[in-house]
Design a protein around this motif. Sequence first.
Motif, PDB file in Angstrom:
ATOM      1  N   HIS A 441       0.812  -1.217   0.000  1.00 30.85           N
ATOM      2  CA  HIS A 441       0.000   0.000   0.000  1.00 30.85           C
ATOM      3  C   HIS A 441       0.848   1.270   0.000  1.00 30.85           C
ATOM      4  O   HIS A 441       0.299   2.369  -0.097  1.00 30.85           O
ATOM      5  N   GLY A 442       2.160   1.104   0.136  1.00 31.04           N
ATOM      6  CA  GLY A 442       3.037   2.265   0.179  1.00 31.04           C
ATOM      7  C   GLY A 442       2.916   3.067   1.458  1.00 31.04           C
ATOM      8  O   GLY A 442       3.161   4.284   1.465  1.00 31.04           O
ATOM      9  N   THR A 443       2.548   2.404   2.552  1.00 35.41           N
ATOM     10  CA  THR A 443       2.349   3.112   3.826  1.00 35.41           C
ATOM     11  C   THR A 443       3.284   2.586   4.910  1.00 35.41           C
ATOM     12  O   THR A 443       3.000   2.711   6.101  1.00 35.41           O
ATOM     13  N   GLN A 444       4.409   1.979   4.517  1.00 33.97           N
ATOM     14  CA  GLN A 444       5.262   1.339   5.494  1.00 33.97           C
ATOM     15  C   GLN A 444       5.959   2.337   6.421  1.00 33.97           C
ATOM     16  O   GLN A 444       6.367   3.411   6.002  1.00 33.97           O
ATOM     17  N   SER A 445       6.067   1.919   7.685  1.00 28.95           N
ATOM     18  CA  SER A 445       6.801   2.684   8.688  1.00 28.95           C
ATOM     19  C   SER A 445       8.236   2.171   8.722  1.00 28.95           C
ATOM     20  O   SER A 445       8.602   1.250   7.990  1.00 28.95           O
ATOM     21  N   LYS A 446       9.057   2.739   9.586  1.00 28.69           N
ATOM     22  CA  LYS A 446      10.429   2.268   9.746  1.00 28.69           C
ATOM     23  C   LYS A 446      10.451   0.825  10.230  1.00 28.69           C
ATOM     24  O   LYS A 446      11.283   0.027   9.798  1.00 28.69           O
ATOM     25  N   VAL A 447       9.511   0.508  11.118  1.00 29.48           N
ATOM     26  CA  VAL A 447       9.415  -0.871  11.600  1.00 29.48           C
ATOM     27  C   VAL A 447       9.063  -1.813  10.453  1.00 29.48           C
ATOM     28  O   VAL A 447       9.659  -2.881  10.290  1.00 29.48           O
ATOM     29  N   ASP A 448       8.085  -1.418   9.628  1.00 24.16           N
ATOM     30  CA  ASP A 448       7.695  -2.242   8.482  1.00 24.16           C
ATOM     31  C   ASP A 448       8.861  -2.443   7.517  1.00 24.16           C
ATOM     32  O   ASP A 448       9.055  -3.536   6.972  1.00 24.16           O
ATOM     33  N   GLU A 449       9.625  -1.377   7.288  1.00 23.65           N
ATOM     34  CA  GLU A 449      10.779  -1.469   6.394  1.00 23.65           C
ATOM     35  C   GLU A 449      11.798  -2.472   6.939  1.00 23.65           C
ATOM     36  O   GLU A 449      12.378  -3.263   6.192  1.00 23.65           O
ATOM     37  N   TYR A 450      12.016  -2.421   8.258  1.00 25.80           N
ATOM     38  CA  TYR A 450      12.985  -3.339   8.857  1.00 25.80           C
ATOM     39  C   TYR A 450      12.490  -4.785   8.755  1.00 25.80           C
ATOM     40  O   TYR A 450      13.246  -5.688   8.380  1.00 25.80           O
ATOM     41  N   VAL A 451      11.225  -5.001   9.087  1.00 21.73           N
ATOM     42  CA  VAL A 451      10.674  -6.358   9.012  1.00 21.73           C
ATOM     43  C   VAL A 451      10.741  -6.879   7.581  1.00 21.73           C
ATOM     44  O   VAL A 451      11.114  -8.029   7.338  1.00 21.73           O
ATOM     45  N   MET A 452      10.411  -6.028   6.619  1.00 19.48           N
ATOM     46  CA  MET A 452      10.454  -6.438   5.206  1.00 19.48           C
ATOM     47  C   MET A 452      11.877  -6.780   4.784  1.00 19.48           C
ATOM     48  O   MET A 452      12.095  -7.688   3.969  1.00 19.48           O
ATOM     49  N   SER A 453      12.867  -6.083   5.358  1.00 19.55           N
ATOM     50  CA  SER A 453      14.265  -6.351   4.993  1.00 19.55           C
ATOM     51  C   SER A 453      14.719  -7.725   5.461  1.00 19.55           C
ATOM     52  O   SER A 453      15.724  -8.246   4.972  1.00 19.55           O
ATOM     53  N   LEU A 454      14.004  -8.300   6.431  1.00 15.89           N
ATOM     54  CA  LEU A 454      14.345  -9.630   6.931  1.00 15.89           C
ATOM     55  C   LEU A 454      13.827 -10.747   6.034  1.00 15.89           C
ATOM     56  O   LEU A 454      14.245 -11.900   6.174  1.00 15.89           O
ATOM     57  N   MET A 455      12.931 -10.411   5.127  1.00 18.08           N
ATOM     58  CA  MET A 455      12.321 -11.434   4.272  1.00 18.08           C
ATOM     59  C   MET A 455      13.257 -11.814   3.136  1.00 18.08           C
ATOM     60  O   MET A 455      14.031 -11.000   2.633  1.00 18.08           O
ATOM     61  N   SER A 456      13.183 -13.072   2.742  1.00 18.12           N
ATOM     62  CA  SER A 456      14.053 -13.587   1.686  1.00 18.12           C
ATOM     63  C   SER A 456      13.804 -12.868   0.362  1.00 18.12           C
ATOM     64  O   SER A 456      12.668 -12.830  -0.120  1.00 18.12           O
ATOM     65  N   PRO A 457      14.854 -12.296  -0.247  1.00 17.48           N
ATOM     66  CA  PRO A 457      14.683 -11.666  -1.567  1.00 17.48           C
ATOM     67  C   PRO A 457      14.157 -12.654  -2.604  1.00 17.48           C
ATOM     68  O   PRO A 457      13.413 -12.267  -3.511  1.00 17.48           O
ATOM     69  N   ASN A 458      14.536 -13.910  -2.452  1.00 19.66           N
ATOM     70  CA  ASN A 458      14.073 -14.939  -3.381  1.00 19.66           C
ATOM     71  C   ASN A 458      12.568 -15.139  -3.269  1.00 19.66           C
ATOM     72  O   ASN A 458      11.856 -15.233  -4.285  1.00 19.66           O
ATOM     73  N   TYR A 459      12.052 -15.198  -2.035  1.00 18.07           N
ATOM     74  CA  TYR A 459      10.619 -15.361  -1.845  1.00 18.07           C
ATOM     75  C   TYR A 459       9.856 -14.139  -2.364  1.00 18.07           C
ATOM     76  O   TYR A 459       8.765 -14.275  -2.933  1.00 18.07           O
ATOM     77  N   ILE A 460      10.415 -12.966  -2.150  1.00 19.78           N
ATOM     78  CA  ILE A 460       9.770 -11.742  -2.651  1.00 19.78           C
ATOM     79  C   ILE A 460       9.743 -11.750  -4.179  1.00 19.78           C
ATOM     80  O   ILE A 460       8.743 -11.368  -4.798  1.00 19.78           O
ATOM     81  N   ARG A 461      10.828 -12.218  -4.794  1.00 17.27           N
ATOM     82  CA  ARG A 461      10.885 -12.283  -6.257  1.00 17.27           C
ATOM     83  C   ARG A 461       9.815 -13.238  -6.787  1.00 17.27           C
ATOM     84  O   ARG A 461       9.116 -12.948  -7.761  1.00 17.27           O
ATOM     85  N   VAL A 462       9.668 -14.390  -6.128  1.00 12.57           N
ATOM     86  CA  VAL A 462       8.642 -15.358  -6.530  1.00 12.57           C
ATOM     87  C   VAL A 462       7.253 -14.759  -6.337  1.00 12.57           C
ATOM     88  O   VAL A 462       6.359 -14.937  -7.175  1.00 12.57           O
ATOM     89  N   TYR A 463       7.054 -14.033  -5.254  1.00 11.81           N
ATOM     90  CA  TYR A 463       5.772 -13.384  -4.978  1.00 11.81           C
ATOM     91  C   TYR A 463       5.405 -12.414  -6.105  1.00 11.81           C
ATOM     92  O   TYR A 463       4.266 -12.409  -6.589  1.00 11.81           O
ATOM     93  N   ARG A 464       6.360 -11.609  -6.522  1.00  9.88           N
ATOM     94  CA  ARG A 464       6.088 -10.638  -7.586  1.00  9.88           C
ATOM     95  C   ARG A 464       5.882 -11.330  -8.923  1.00  9.88           C
ATOM     96  O   ARG A 464       5.033 -10.936  -9.717  1.00  9.88           O
TER      97      ARG A 464
END
Length: 506
Positions: A441-464
């Motif tokens: 939604h483009g509404t991420q906070s600093k906490v959201d950004e940090y949590v998202m950075s912990l996610m696997s880039p590979n899984y995010i690529r598959v998601y997209r």
Amino acid sequence: MAKQGSRKSAINRVGGSGEGGKTVSRPSPEELDWGRLLSSARKPAPDRKKSIYEKIKDHRTDHERDFDRVVFCTPVRRLKDKTQVFPLDMHDGVRTRLTHSMEVSNLARSMGTAVAAELSSMKGILDAQRNVPALLAAIALTHDLGNPPFGHQGEVAIRGWVERNESEIKKEAKSKFNRDLLKDFLLFEGNAQGFRILARLQHQDHQSGLRLTASTLRAFMKYPWTSDAVMGEGGPKKFGVFRSEKEVFDWASRETGLLGRARHPLSYLMEVCDDIAYSVLDIEDAVKKELVSAAELASFIGSDARFKDDSRVKNLLQQYEDDRDYLNTLRMPIEGKEEAPLSSKEIRDSQIDIIRSYAIGLMVSDAIGRFMELESNNGFGSLKKGIAEDFGSKALVDAFKSFAALRVYRHPSVLKAELQGHCVIPELMSAFWRSVIAHDHGTQSKVDEYVMSLMSPNYIRVYRKSIDLDLPVWYRQVQLVCDQVCGMTDSFAIRVHADLKSLGAL
């Protein structure tokens, strides 16, 4: 390439059954088409260019390449830090999910060698005596690949989170919500997650999974149907493929001739190897940890009316008594002193080692014999659940399982792991869900950004990239969260949970 047999559909030749004894296809006495069942076809990768590796002469068969691919993939290595029974155990002799999987793989390879050498129906199939053991070793090594942290209780925790957050998911989905699709996660299955890892998440070329052969993918599946087949009373209770991998499953089914819900015959061998391994070896671990003893096991199965009159149980108990008496007479030389008897620890460990070796030998022999009997008359469709429910060592397997359920699986350390799973996994899923939604939604906070950075880039690529699968966004969002959590080891999940809690992100 494997010799190809008739193109006739195998649905009438390879039977399958749902859980609860509901047979879903009828076998016929017609000989199994091993040419197709051992198909070496690989699903073409979209827009895949030829690589330098395709110019190298390879001494391996296609199924041996499959085994090598899974050995070197990251999710297999992660199994070393996933619970088998005793979580994060300090005893270096206790099994992890990796060592358990290696032992199942070893049993499966041995059975495959015997089966391929004996079955006349495989004699004309090119490289069958190499491919069958390799295929079985591969699917046995990966049979628990999709399990989340904290064992099977992790699956329960994921299902519980989805159920409790259904209204939030529905709110995100708006008019595109479909509860039938949500069943993939309300009934979340590590078996389906394992197939997803092999078929999509773990990339050989960053496009199409490990690109395993159709026969390896299809034999991996114990429950070859989607979650919509789980109908409740009298039907299957588990499923083996998410809607996101349905197209890969359908392709592998066509290539092997296994249509409908028919199981691959070799999946039955893999399954019985797992039954044999955990029924015996979980108890061995408990003995090594001094939670139970071989004497307690012998007393339990020797006094239970369900098992004590079975010939194999009697033979096992007689073998135990003979070896117990022998061990008590042994004397070990000690330098400068008279010979001394074995220590209590040496006797305890030796007793369970002997029981393990004798029991597994009996079970493996019976499983091979039963498989060959079923193959000869194409009787796999007559099985209500699997070979372990219908072979000579059934009473022995049941006796070990009953003892483990009573004396091993209710131990405080095991219950603690279950409790950790129910505490850690839901909170992690909530944190990842919030960050995924905020990011989209483009509404991420600093906490959201940090949590998202912990996610696997590979899984995010598959998601997209999965936008091409014609699945709603909310489905892919939930699946991304499940991918992330299932990709964690036990200790990593605990560390991330503690980190996020200290930052106020939970």
